[in-house]
Design a protein around this motif. Structure first.
Motif, short mmCIF file in Angstrom:
data_model
loop_
_atom_site.label_atom_id
_atom_site.label_comp_id
_atom_site.label_asym_id
_atom_site.label_seq_id
_atom_site.Cartn_x
_atom_site.Cartn_y
_atom_site.Cartn_z
N GLU A 431 39.17 44.95 36.08
CA GLU A 431 38.42 45.28 35.58
C GLU A 431 38.43 45.05 33.98
OE1 GLU A 431 35.76 49.33 35.40
OE2 GLU A 431 37.78 48.51 34.26
N GLY A 432 39.31 44.98 33.12
CA GLY A 432 39.46 44.93 31.64
C GLY A 432 39.71 43.51 31.75
N TYR A 433 40.13 42.64 32.40
CA TYR A 433 39.60 41.05 32.51
C TYR A 433 38.75 41.21 32.51
CZ TYR A 433 41.46 36.69 33.21
OH TYR A 433 41.30 34.71 33.18
N VAL A 434 38.00 41.02 33.09
CA VAL A 434 36.38 40.17 33.90
C VAL A 434 34.97 40.80 33.22
CG1 VAL A 434 37.79 39.05 35.67
CG2 VAL A 434 36.59 41.58 36.53
N ALA A 438 30.85 42.46 35.54
CA ALA A 438 31.25 41.63 36.30
C ALA A 438 32.18 42.83 37.56
CB ALA A 438 31.77 40.76 35.49
N TRP A 439 32.88 43.56 36.93
CA TRP A 439 33.77 44.07 37.71
C TRP A 439 32.93 44.96 39.30
CZ3 TRP A 439 38.38 43.96 39.74
CH2 TRP A 439 38.86 45.02 41.11
N ASP A 458 41.36 38.90 49.89
CA ASP A 458 40.78 37.74 48.99
C ASP A 458 39.81 38.39 49.10
OD1 ASP A 458 43.36 37.01 48.20
OD2 ASP A 458 43.25 35.36 48.98
N ASP A 459 39.14 38.66 49.62
CA ASP A 459 37.59 38.76 50.25
C ASP A 459 36.93 39.79 49.59
OD1 ASP A 459 37.24 37.86 53.25
OD2 ASP A 459 38.05 39.59 53.73
N LEU A 460 37.61 40.80 48.52
CA LEU A 460 37.56 41.13 47.61
C LEU A 460 38.03 40.03 45.91
CD1 LEU A 460 36.23 43.76 46.02
CD2 LEU A 460 39.07 44.19 45.84
N TRP A 461 38.74 39.38 46.15
CA TRP A 461 38.65 38.67 45.17
C TRP A 461 37.83 37.99 45.02
CZ3 TRP A 461 41.40 42.48 43.33
CH2 TRP A 461 42.57 42.57 43.48
N ARG A 462 37.88 37.09 45.64
CA ARG A 462 35.96 36.20 46.00
C ARG A 462 34.92 36.52 45.38
NH1 ARG A 462 39.12 33.84 49.91
NH2 ARG A 462 38.63 35.66 52.41
N GLU A 463 34.82 37.92 45.91
CA GLU A 463 33.83 38.30 45.12
C GLU A 463 33.47 38.77 43.61
OE1 GLU A 463 30.52 37.94 47.04
OE2 GLU A 463 31.37 38.09 48.76
N VAL A 464 34.90 39.02 43.89
CA VAL A 464 34.89 39.45 41.91
C VAL A 464 34.10 38.00 41.42
CG1 VAL A 464 36.36 40.10 40.18
CG2 VAL A 464 35.76 41.50 42.24
N GLU A 465 35.11 37.33 41.51
CA GLU A 465 35.41 36.09 40.86
C GLU A 465 33.87 34.96 40.38
OE1 GLU A 465 39.17 33.30 40.92
OE2 GLU A 465 38.37 32.46 42.49
N ALA A 466 33.44 35.50 41.54
CA ALA A 466 32.10 34.86 42.07
C ALA A 466 31.46 35.19 40.61
CB ALA A 466 31.45 34.75 43.24
N ARG A 470 34.96 33.64 35.99
CA ARG A 470 36.51 33.46 36.15
C ARG A 470 37.14 33.72 36.79
NH1 ARG A 470 37.77 37.61 30.61
NH2 ARG A 470 39.18 36.20 30.40
N PRO A 471 38.36 32.93 36.85
CA PRO A 471 39.70 33.07 37.76
C PRO A 471 39.83 34.60 37.50
CG PRO A 471 40.48 32.02 35.64
CD PRO A 471 38.88 32.13 34.97
N VAL A 472 40.30 34.82 38.80
CA VAL A 472 40.77 35.73 38.89
C VAL A 472 41.78 36.03 40.12
CG1 VAL A 472 40.31 38.04 40.23
CG2 VAL A 472 38.62 37.15 38.57
N LEU A 473 42.23 35.46 41.25
CA LEU A 473 42.82 35.39 42.77
C LEU A 473 44.01 34.88 42.23
CD1 LEU A 473 41.98 35.57 45.35
CD2 LEU A 473 41.97 32.24 45.52
N ALA A 474 44.24 34.02 41.30
CA ALA A 474 45.60 33.42 41.26
C ALA A 474 46.37 34.77 39.77
CB ALA A 474 45.78 33.13 40.75
N ILE A 475 45.59 35.54 39.17
CA ILE A 475 46.21 36.45 38.68
C ILE A 475 46.07 38.05 39.58
CG2 ILE A 475 45.83 38.77 37.07
CD1 ILE A 475 43.95 36.48 35.84
#
Length: 884
Positions: A431-434, A438-439, A458-466, A470-475
């Motif tokens: 949350e601090g990163y994005v 956005a979170w 990954d369903d959550l990460w994809r929605e946050v990334e969208a 910003r790239p979230v999935l790899a972190i």
């Protein structure tokens, strides 16, 4: 929280599904679906259930009619069932208008399943499976269970259910896995004078004319079996309405006045969550059910619309409840109500992703507490929560946040600090990163996309990334798919032209593997120079470089949102220590936590943390002083059994803490900050544990004089004073406390008194408490907790006793807790022989895939012995230097 092959039977058949603690059966994984222990050829759509519990005989009658779909032709239906006896069954094809009877029935106790094989293949299509069965009512908190309690009017018994993770199968034959969502109609035949409660409001009530009524509840939303709830007893209900939802707190009779704060908290939290999630709470009512007793596995459970909570987590007794209790009650409400969305509306597909429930609810509760009660400083508790996770995450027996779960027992073990606290810490970091906006947008998208369905991480990460762009999935994958704690070394700091260049190197913090090859993480970093603005960066590939404005000492992990340890070179640490009072409280806590962990681990002098304690001003934030008390108490524990050296350390620790207690005083002052009361009791507790003669004398004075002058023992001090008196009791005092426990009619006080009897420092009294725990006197759910309480001061005694009396102890433990209960008794041991004892225990009693708790306890014992042998000499020398 934390947490049936159905049958078709002949009218004359009576088949028992034997009681079994399933530790077995690896999962079959179907392509494109969630893992499962059940075939994927049949799925349930709707359950119609009727139960009649018999509280006195501890059994119940059940009937269920399940609307299901056969997805592909099969001659067998397999589902979950445990401890159930079936007396009749039929399968009706709604398309062919045909009834199938007399299947061949086979059961597998190890996998907790039953299979029903038909003489011909069932075509794909819609069916209705109707069963009659009986089951047992337990005395520990899983399945359908009874809790006994005493009131001024006499003994009472109430019934409740607890199904997470895999115990709905003890109440209902069905598909007891989270991905098998269905709707539920529940009816119960109950005594007319008692109150029945479930997930949904009562939809109808039929008087049967013989003192019984049939209560029918409205149809539930589509949900997993572990969220179903049923309760029955002599209850009262406090109610309120908020945003069109009827809120309730259900208590034993006469206690609704103690429920008002919980009711108010629920209303405030519900309103906040309706806004945050962007999806209104979908049920017409939300009850909290307060129950006496306790569990070794959980304190509250998020059943949809019917949250179950033990009384101490929901009610405020004016005689004994404290400010800490108020804050804990709010935190429990915030956590469990968060689950009504994250877990109930959207549910993980399998227990591998349990953290989607628990990590998110833990983070959400802290965020909501900080917003609605900023004076409680919940943001500072974040550091304490992260420390709990890192302590477990730094040993070889740790696991990733997203973990492989292959058995029922492994699913039960997944409810730990990695799932809860590391999960929450990773969310806070991301949350601090994005960014918070956005979170939240990502979470809202996730809720709307997956309502009433099941998901993976990954369903959550994809929605946050969208949402963030910003790239979230790899972190996220780095921190959730691999275990362990990153460690960032500040290898060099150079200042030129008013800017500091900071060189960072990423390793891994380990408590039990000093030569371990470090894993690699992409680590979001926030750093600043003291007095300078924070700068954000990323450490990738094991190296990092930051440019910071200013030439003051450098603080890494500023604000403490990162999940990593920070290791400073000696000169850099000294610079921060010398300006410690200038740090924000959250950073003071972070620096102390890192200094203690790295010091005990041999990566820097263990006395660095004592230097920080010495550098803390008397007017520092109360949460920092709580951390100091915790730190000194932890170090003191490593001296146990070495009276002379421990006395020297205790003299220093008391000298540091006692002035702060004197500044606060024993009695509350008008207008004092809400956190002061918590700090006061914590200081008294720790000073009592350190054998401070003044504190013990004052506690005894107040305890002895409370009858003549009740003002000596206000609610804020009641439990703390009793704790000190009980732990330092002689035989006569112990007997007086036991007499009080026997005579007490208020369940929370009575439960607390029996637990205090087990805290005696005197070994003879500890043995008496252990013997008492095996009798009926304390109450069925208090006994195991008493043995655990003995282990706080006498871990070897408690472990040896529990194993020697295992046949008597085992029925006192929740079935979800057995493989963890015994190792936890031993984890505080300083005896090298305990390592062998734990290994023997695991080989004899625990399945090979379920030994993580034992492995962790062994690591803890070895770690503690290593500290005693390798670190205490540094502290002894430091103490001598302070005296010179």
């Amino acid at each position: 929280m934390r947490p049936i092959y159905v049958a078709v039977f002949t009218a004359v058949a009576c088949l028992a599904i034997p009681a079994a603690r399933a530790t077995g059966s690896p999962l079959a994984v179907a392509d494109g679906t969630a893992p499962t222990q059940l075939p994927r050829d049949v799925r349930p759509l709707h359950y119609e259930i009727e139960v009649e519990p018999h509280a006195q005989s501890l059994d119940f009658d059940g009937k269920v009619s399940i609307t299901l779909e056969v997805l592909e032709p099969t001659d067998r239906i397999t589902l979950n069932a445990l401890d159930l006896k079936f007396s009749s069954a039929s399968l009706h094809s709604t398309q062919q208008k045909r009834v199938y009877r007399d299947p061949k029935i086979s059961v597998d106790a190890a996998t907790q399943t039953a299979s029903f094989t038909f003489p011909e293949t069932l075509a794909a299509g819609s069916y209705r499976l109707t069963l009659a069965y009986t089951g047992t009512i337990g005395t520990q908190a899983n399945g359908l269970f009874a809790l006994d309690y005493v009131t001024a009017q006499g003994a009472r018994r109430a019934l409740y259910t607890q199904f997470e993770n895999s115990d709905a199968r003890k109440f209902l034959p069905g598909w007891d896995e989270p991905a098998y969502k269905a709707t539920f109609d529940l009816a119960a035949v109950v005594p007319a004078a008692q109150t029945a409660v479930s997930n949904m409001p009562v939809a109808g009530r039929e008087d049967l004319g013989d003192g019984r009524v049939r209560v029918r509840f409205a149809t539930s939303p589509r949900m997993s079996t572990y969220l179903l709830f049923f309760g029955l007893g002599d209850f009262d209900r406090a109610t309120a309405t908020d945003e069109g939802v009827e809120l309730g707190v259900i208590t034993q009779k006469g206690l609704t006045a103690q429920a008002q704060f919980a009711l108010e908290s629920s209303a405030a939290v519900l309103s906040e969550y309706n806004d945050y999630f962007g999806v209104p709470y979908p049920l017409p009512k939300l009850d909290n059910i307060a129950a006496p007793g306790r569990s070794q596995f959980f304190g509250a459970m998020e059943n949809w619309g019917a949250i179950f909570t033990f009384e101490r987590g929901l009610l405020l007794d004016p005689a004994i409840s404290t400010e800490a209790d108020r804050q804990r009650i709010f935190g429990t409400a915030a956590h469990e109500i968060a689950h009504q969305w994250f877990g109930n509306l959207v549910t993980m597909q399998w227990w591998d992703d349990l953290w989607l429930n628990e990590g998110f609810a833990t983070w959400m509760a802290a965020r909501t507490t900080e917003k609605l009660h900023p004076g409680w400083k919940a943001s500072l508790r974040r550091v304490e929560s992260r420390e709990r996770a890192m302590a477990l995450d730094a040993v070889a027996s740790t696991h990733p946040v997203v973990q492989h779960v292959a058995t029922v027992e492994q699913a039960s073990q997944a409810f730990d600090a990695i799932t809860y606290s590391k999960g929450a810490a990773v969310i806070a970091m991301l949350e601090g990163y994005v960014g918070a906006d956005a979170w939240r947008e990502g979470v809202r998208r996730y809720m709307k996309a997956h309502a009433y369905a099941n998901t993976r991480s990954d369903d959550l990460w994809r929605e946050v990334e969208a949402a963030a762009g910003r790239p979230v999935l790899a972190i996220a994958h780095d921190f959730t798919l691999q275990p362990g704690v990153p460690m960032l070394d500040v290898t060099a700091v150079e200042c030129k032209d008013g800017r500091s260049t900071v060189m960072l190197s990423q390793g891994e913090f380990s408590k039990d593997r000093p030569q371990k090859k470090a894993l690699r993480w992409r680590v979001p970093v926030i750093a600043r120079t003291l007095g300078g603005a924070p700068v954000r960066g990323m450490v990738e590939g094991g190296k990092g470089r930051l440019q910071l404005p200013g030439c003051a000492p450098v603080l890494l992990n500023a604000g403490q949102s990162g999940y990593y340890r920070t290791h400073y070179a000696p000169a850099q640490f000294t610079a921060l220590r010398d300006r410690f009072s200038e740090l924000a409280p959250v950073d003071q806590l972070g620096l102390m936590g890192d200094a203690l962990a790295l010091g005990l681990g041999g990566m820097q002098p263990v006395t660095d943390v004592l230097d920080l304690v010495s550098a803390t001003p008397l007017d520092a934030d109360g949460k920092v002083w709580e951390r100091i008390a915790d730190t000194l108490q932890e170090i003191d524990g490593y001296y146990r059994g070495d009276a002379e050296r421990q006395a020297r350390f205790r003299a220093h620790a008391i000298g540091r803490l006692a002035p702060k207690l004197r500044a606060l005083g024993w009695d509350a002052k008008n207008g004092e900050d809400e956190t002061v009361a918590i700090l006061r009791t914590r200081l008294i507790e720790v000073l009592g544990d350190l054998d401070d003669a003044d504190v013990i004398r004052e506690a005894r004075r107040r305890h002895g004089g409370r009858q003549a002058d009740p003002a000596l023992l206000p609610a804020a001090l009641y439990k703390t004073v009793f704790d000190i008196v009980a732990s330092h009791a002689d035989e006569a005092t112990w007997e007086r406390l036991r007499a009080e426990a026997r005579a007490e009619k208020r369940s929370m006080l009575r439960d607390g008194l029996y637990l205090q009897l087990a805290t005696a420092l005197d070994e003879g009294l500890a043995r008496r408490a252990l013997d008492l725990a095996l009798t009926d006197e304390p109450g069925a759910t208090n006994s195991a907790a008493m043995i655990s309480a003995v282990s706080e001061h006498h871990p070897d005694l408690a472990f040896d006793f529990a194993l020697a009396h295992r046949e008597q102890v085992e029925p006192l433990i929740d079935t979800t807790s057995s493989s963890r209960y015994y190792p936890r008794l031993a984890s505080g041991s300083l005896d090298p022989a305990m390592v062998g004892k734990l290994g023997t225990y695991a080989e004899r009693y625990v399945a090979a895939g379920s030994r993580r708790a034992t492995e962790t306890a062994i690591a803890d014992v070895r770690y503690r012995i290593g500290i005693r042998e390798q670190r205490l000499a540094q502290i002894d020398a430091w103490l001598k230097k302070q005296q010179d």
